[in-house]
Design a protein around this motif. Structure first.
Motif, PDB file in Angstrom:
ATOM      1  N   HIS A   1      -5.558  15.080   2.968  1.00 26.51           N
ATOM      2  CA  HIS A   1      -5.724  14.720   1.557  1.00 26.51           C
ATOM      3  C   HIS A   1      -4.397  14.807   0.798  1.00 26.51           C
ATOM      4  CE1 HIS A   1      -6.096  19.114   1.166  1.00 26.51           C
ATOM      5  NE2 HIS A   1      -5.748  18.950  -0.101  1.00 26.51           N
ATOM      6  N   GLU A   2      -3.535  15.758   1.167  1.00 27.23           N
ATOM      7  CA  GLU A   2      -2.220  15.872   0.519  1.00 27.23           C
ATOM      8  C   GLU A   2      -1.285  14.747   0.971  1.00 27.23           C
ATOM      9  OE1 GLU A   2      -0.517  19.765   0.940  1.00 27.23           O
ATOM     10  OE2 GLU A   2      -2.290  20.739   0.075  1.00 27.23           O
ATOM     11  N   VAL A   3      -1.377  14.358   2.229  1.00 27.47           N
ATOM     12  CA  VAL A   3      -0.567  13.249   2.737  1.00 27.47           C
ATOM     13  C   VAL A   3      -0.944  11.957   2.012  1.00 27.47           C
ATOM     14  CG1 VAL A   3      -0.174  11.786   4.765  1.00 27.47           C
ATOM     15  CG2 VAL A   3      -0.031  14.279   4.963  1.00 27.47           C
ATOM     16  N   LEU A   4      -2.229  11.711   1.858  1.00 23.24           N
ATOM     17  CA  LEU A   4      -2.672  10.499   1.151  1.00 23.24           C
ATOM     18  C   LEU A   4      -2.197  10.509  -0.298  1.00 23.24           C
ATOM     19  CD1 LEU A   4      -6.275  10.225   2.610  1.00 23.24           C
ATOM     20  CD2 LEU A   4      -4.269   8.840   3.228  1.00 23.24           C
ATOM     21  N   ALA A   5      -2.264  11.668  -0.946  1.00 19.14           N
ATOM     22  CA  ALA A   5      -1.797  11.778  -2.329  1.00 19.14           C
ATOM     23  C   ALA A   5      -0.290  11.542  -2.409  1.00 19.14           C
ATOM     24  CB  ALA A   5      -2.165  13.145  -2.904  1.00 19.14           C
ATOM     25  N   ALA A   6       0.468  12.061  -1.455  1.00 18.88           N
ATOM     26  CA  ALA A   6       1.922  11.875  -1.444  1.00 18.88           C
ATOM     27  C   ALA A   6       2.288  10.408  -1.215  1.00 18.88           C
ATOM     28  CB  ALA A   6       2.563  12.763  -0.380  1.00 18.88           C
ATOM     29  N   VAL A   7       1.569   9.735  -0.328  1.00 12.90           N
ATOM     30  CA  VAL A   7       1.809   8.302  -0.100  1.00 12.90           C
ATOM     31  C   VAL A   7       1.542   7.537  -1.394  1.00 12.90           C
ATOM     32  CG1 VAL A   7       0.958   6.234   1.078  1.00 12.90           C
ATOM     33  CG2 VAL A   7       1.408   8.320   2.394  1.00 12.90           C
ATOM     34  N   SER A   8       0.456   7.850  -2.061  1.00  8.03           N
ATOM     35  CA  SER A   8       0.109   7.166  -3.319  1.00  8.03           C
ATOM     36  C   SER A   8       1.145   7.396  -4.411  1.00  8.03           C
ATOM     37  CB  SER A   8      -1.264   7.617  -3.816  1.00  8.03           C
ATOM     38  OG  SER A   8      -2.265   7.163  -2.944  1.00  8.03           O
ATOM     39  N   ARG A   9       1.699   8.596  -4.473  1.00  4.93           N
ATOM     40  CA  ARG A   9       2.752   8.879  -5.467  1.00  4.93           C
ATOM     41  C   ARG A   9       4.039   8.124  -5.130  1.00  4.93           C
ATOM     42  NH1 ARG A   9       0.601  13.996  -5.015  1.00  4.93           N
ATOM     43  NH2 ARG A   9       2.266  14.662  -3.600  1.00  4.93           N
ATOM     44  N   ALA A  10       4.401   8.103  -3.853  1.00  3.17           N
ATOM     45  CA  ALA A  10       5.643   7.455  -3.428  1.00  3.17           C
ATOM     46  C   ALA A  10       5.560   5.936  -3.538  1.00  3.17           C
ATOM     47  CB  ALA A  10       5.979   7.853  -1.994  1.00  3.17           C
ATOM     48  N   GLU A  11       4.412   5.388  -3.198  1.00  3.70           N
ATOM     49  CA  GLU A  11       4.201   3.931  -3.199  1.00  3.70           C
ATOM     50  C   GLU A  11       2.826   3.643  -3.808  1.00  3.70           C
ATOM     51  OE1 GLU A  11       6.141   1.419  -2.502  1.00  3.70           O
ATOM     52  OE2 GLU A  11       7.836   2.580  -1.759  1.00  3.70           O
ATOM     53  N   PRO A  12       2.750   3.613  -5.144  1.00  5.49           N
ATOM     54  CA  PRO A  12       1.463   3.452  -5.819  1.00  5.49           C
ATOM     55  C   PRO A  12       0.681   2.192  -5.427  1.00  5.49           C
ATOM     56  CG  PRO A  12       3.148   4.117  -7.385  1.00  5.49           C
ATOM     57  CD  PRO A  12       3.843   3.830  -6.088  1.00  5.49           C
ATOM     58  N   SER A  13       1.369   1.166  -4.941  1.00  5.50           N
ATOM     59  CA  SER A  13       0.652  -0.058  -4.569  1.00  5.50           C
ATOM     60  C   SER A  13       0.090  -0.006  -3.153  1.00  5.50           C
ATOM     61  CB  SER A  13       1.564  -1.278  -4.729  1.00  5.50           C
ATOM     62  OG  SER A  13       2.640  -1.209  -3.818  1.00  5.50           O
ATOM     63  N   ALA A  14       0.294   1.088  -2.438  1.00 12.16           N
ATOM     64  CA  ALA A  14      -0.248   1.207  -1.078  1.00 12.16           C
ATOM     65  C   ALA A  14      -1.772   1.173  -1.125  1.00 12.16           C
ATOM     66  CB  ALA A  14       0.234   2.493  -0.418  1.00 12.16           C
ATOM     67  N   ASP A  15      -2.344   0.386  -0.253  1.00  8.11           N
ATOM     68  CA  ASP A  15      -3.802   0.300  -0.126  1.00  8.11           C
ATOM     69  C   ASP A  15      -4.234   1.339   0.904  1.00  8.11           C
ATOM     70  OD1 ASP A  15      -6.455  -0.263   0.429  1.00  8.11           O
ATOM     71  OD2 ASP A  15      -6.120  -2.380   0.892  1.00  8.11           O
ATOM     72  N   LEU A  16      -4.898   2.377   0.427  1.00  6.41           N
ATOM     73  CA  LEU A  16      -5.373   3.442   1.311  1.00  6.41           C
ATOM     74  C   LEU A  16      -6.901   3.467   1.347  1.00  6.41           C
ATOM     75  CD1 LEU A  16      -2.837   6.206   0.229  1.00  6.41           C
ATOM     76  CD2 LEU A  16      -2.779   4.810   2.311  1.00  6.41           C
ATOM     77  N   SER A  17      -7.521   2.297   1.153  1.00  3.93           N
ATOM     78  CA  SER A  17      -8.981   2.240   1.195  1.00  3.93           C
ATOM     79  C   SER A  17      -9.499   2.671   2.571  1.00  3.93           C
ATOM     80  CB  SER A  17      -9.492   0.844   0.823  1.00  3.93           C
ATOM     81  OG  SER A  17      -8.892  -0.151   1.629  1.00  3.93           O
ATOM     82  N   ASP A  18      -8.706   2.440   3.623  1.00  6.64           N
ATOM     83  CA  ASP A  18      -8.959   3.052   4.925  1.00  6.64           C
ATOM     84  C   ASP A  18      -7.900   4.138   5.059  1.00  6.64           C
ATOM     85  OD1 ASP A  18      -9.032   3.890   7.555  1.00  6.64           O
ATOM     86  OD2 ASP A  18      -9.042   1.867   8.407  1.00  6.64           O
ATOM     87  N   PRO A  19      -8.261   5.403   4.842  1.00  2.20           N
ATOM     88  CA  PRO A  19      -7.257   6.463   4.812  1.00  2.20           C
ATOM     89  C   PRO A  19      -6.540   6.702   6.133  1.00  2.20           C
ATOM     90  CG  PRO A  19      -9.461   7.380   4.671  1.00  2.20           C
ATOM     91  CD  PRO A  19      -9.616   5.890   4.608  1.00  2.20           C
ATOM     92  N   THR A  20      -7.022   6.157   7.218  1.00  3.66           N
ATOM     93  CA  THR A  20      -6.357   6.343   8.506  1.00  3.66           C
ATOM     94  C   THR A  20      -5.336   5.240   8.796  1.00  3.66           C
ATOM     95  OG1 THR A  20      -8.015   5.115   9.770  1.00  3.66           O
ATOM     96  CG2 THR A  20      -8.400   7.477   9.445  1.00  3.66           C
ATOM     97  N   TRP A  21      -5.429   4.128   8.057  1.00  2.96           N
ATOM     98  CA  TRP A  21      -4.611   2.956   8.358  1.00  2.96           C
ATOM     99  C   TRP A  21      -4.317   2.236   7.044  1.00  2.96           C
ATOM    100  CZ3 TRP A  21      -2.569   2.160  13.037  1.00  2.96           C
ATOM    101  CH2 TRP A  21      -2.016   0.920  13.342  1.00  2.96           C
ATOM    102  N   GLY A  22      -3.260   2.664   6.349  1.00  2.35           N
ATOM    103  CA  GLY A  22      -2.926   2.082   5.052  1.00  2.35           C
ATOM    104  C   GLY A  22      -2.142   0.797   5.178  1.00  2.35           C
ATOM    105  N   ASP A  23      -1.939   0.146   4.037  1.00  2.00           N
ATOM    106  CA  ASP A  23      -1.204  -1.115   3.997  1.00  2.00           C
ATOM    107  C   ASP A  23      -0.351  -1.146   2.741  1.00  2.00           C
ATOM    108  OD1 ASP A  23      -0.775  -3.848   5.062  1.00  2.00           O
ATOM    109  OD2 ASP A  23      -1.653  -4.428   3.145  1.00  2.00           O
TER     110      ASP A  23
END
Length: 136
Positions: free
Chosen positions: A33-55
């Protein structure tokens, strides 16, 4: 075909995969959950609707983020496609979010924002083999 790089924690004195001791176990990037939050902060346009395989998509490139389902997350594999150097800041923003290193899987070398990158060599090889790339 993609240029593959992995984000992982390595000691400061490591410059290539050959320098990593056989018994070394990298420190985890963090709980999922912290990794997903960090990805979202670093790249807000990242699509993490599948949390195991983002785009993540740029104007001429795309990055698939292979995060996996392990908790904690040990590393993130980035599958980079397309063209243009404007993808590299995204790669390094993601690495910076975890204060980790970027390992070029094709060369076994670590890459830095200041140093040479296998991205150019990958694009040249791909274009020779398959013709110039279209957008990501």
């Amino acid at each position: 075909m993609s240029w593959d790089v992995v984000l992982l924690n390595l000691p400061d004195d490591i410059s290539s995969a050959q320098d990593v001791p056989d018994d070394y176990t990298p420190r985890a990037l963090g709980p999922l959950h912290e990794v997903l939050a960090a990805v979202s902060r670093a790249e807000p346009s990242a699509d993490l609707s599948d949390p195991t395989w983002g785009d993540l998509t740029g104007p001429t490139w795309s990055i698939e983020l292979n995060i996996g389902s392990d908790d904690p997350v040990d590393s993130i594999m980035l599958h980079v496609r397309g063209s243009g150097d404007d993808v590299l800041p995204s790669v390094f923003r993601l690495a910076g979010a975890f204060d980790c290193k970027v390992l070029d899987c094709s060369s076994g070398e670590l890459i830095t924002p200041e140093g040479p990158s296998g991205w150019h060599a990958f694009q040249e090889f791909r274009d020779r083999m398959f013709g110039p790339s279209e957008q990501g």
